[in-house]
Design a protein around this motif. Structure first.
Motif, short mmCIF file in Angstrom:
data_model
loop_
_atom_site.label_atom_id
_atom_site.label_comp_id
_atom_site.label_asym_id
_atom_site.label_seq_id
_atom_site.Cartn_x
_atom_site.Cartn_y
_atom_site.Cartn_z
N LEU A 1 53.27 37.73 24.55
CA LEU A 1 54.38 37.12 25.28
C LEU A 1 55.04 38.12 26.22
CD1 LEU A 1 56.24 34.74 25.82
CD2 LEU A 1 57.59 35.43 23.83
N ILE A 2 55.25 39.33 25.74
CA ILE A 2 55.85 40.38 26.59
C ILE A 2 54.96 40.64 27.80
CG2 ILE A 2 56.37 42.86 26.68
CD1 ILE A 2 57.33 42.53 23.71
N GLY B 1 47.28 41.83 23.52
CA GLY B 1 48.29 41.85 22.45
C GLY B 1 47.66 42.15 21.10
N MET C 1 52.80 39.97 15.39
CA MET C 1 53.02 41.07 16.29
C MET C 1 52.19 40.89 17.56
SD MET C 1 54.59 43.90 16.65
CE MET C 1 54.61 45.63 16.82
N LYS D 1 53.85 38.40 19.86
CA LYS D 1 55.02 38.97 20.54
C LYS D 1 54.59 39.85 21.70
CE LYS D 1 58.18 39.14 16.61
NZ LYS D 1 58.99 40.01 15.75
#
Length: 86
Positions: free
Chosen positions: A7-8, A33, A1, A4
């Motif tokens: 990366l966003i 993150g 998680m 992800k």
């Protein structure tokens, strides 16, 4: 998680910079993150505790009792929600 989310965040910064080269996940993205993922995890635990206090069955045969007990979501909605959290 956490990856992800990192990366966003990296892609959001990349688009703000005019999309030069390729997006890169920096330590700042990674740290943020991880922090967000931990905040989400803690929120889910608080929600589970609250639902348990109120008498909801947070576990069922599909392992997604939280979603069906709290919101009456159908099977497809639960799978989608679980995929987003994964």
């Amino acid at each position: 998680m956490a990856l992800k989310l990192a990366l966003i965040l990296a892609i959001m910064d990349w688009t703000d910079e005019g999309m030069p080269n390729t997006p890169r996940i920096t330590t700042v993205h990674w740290a943020r993150g991880q922090m967000l993922a931990e905040e989400y995890r803690a929120s889910v635990h608080r929600l589970l505790d609250e639902l348990s206090i109120r008498g909801f069955d947070v576990k069922n045969e599909e392992g997604t009792g939280l979603y069906s007990a709290a919101w009456g979501a159908d099977r497809r909605q639960r799978r989608t929600f679980c995929a987003v959290l994964a």
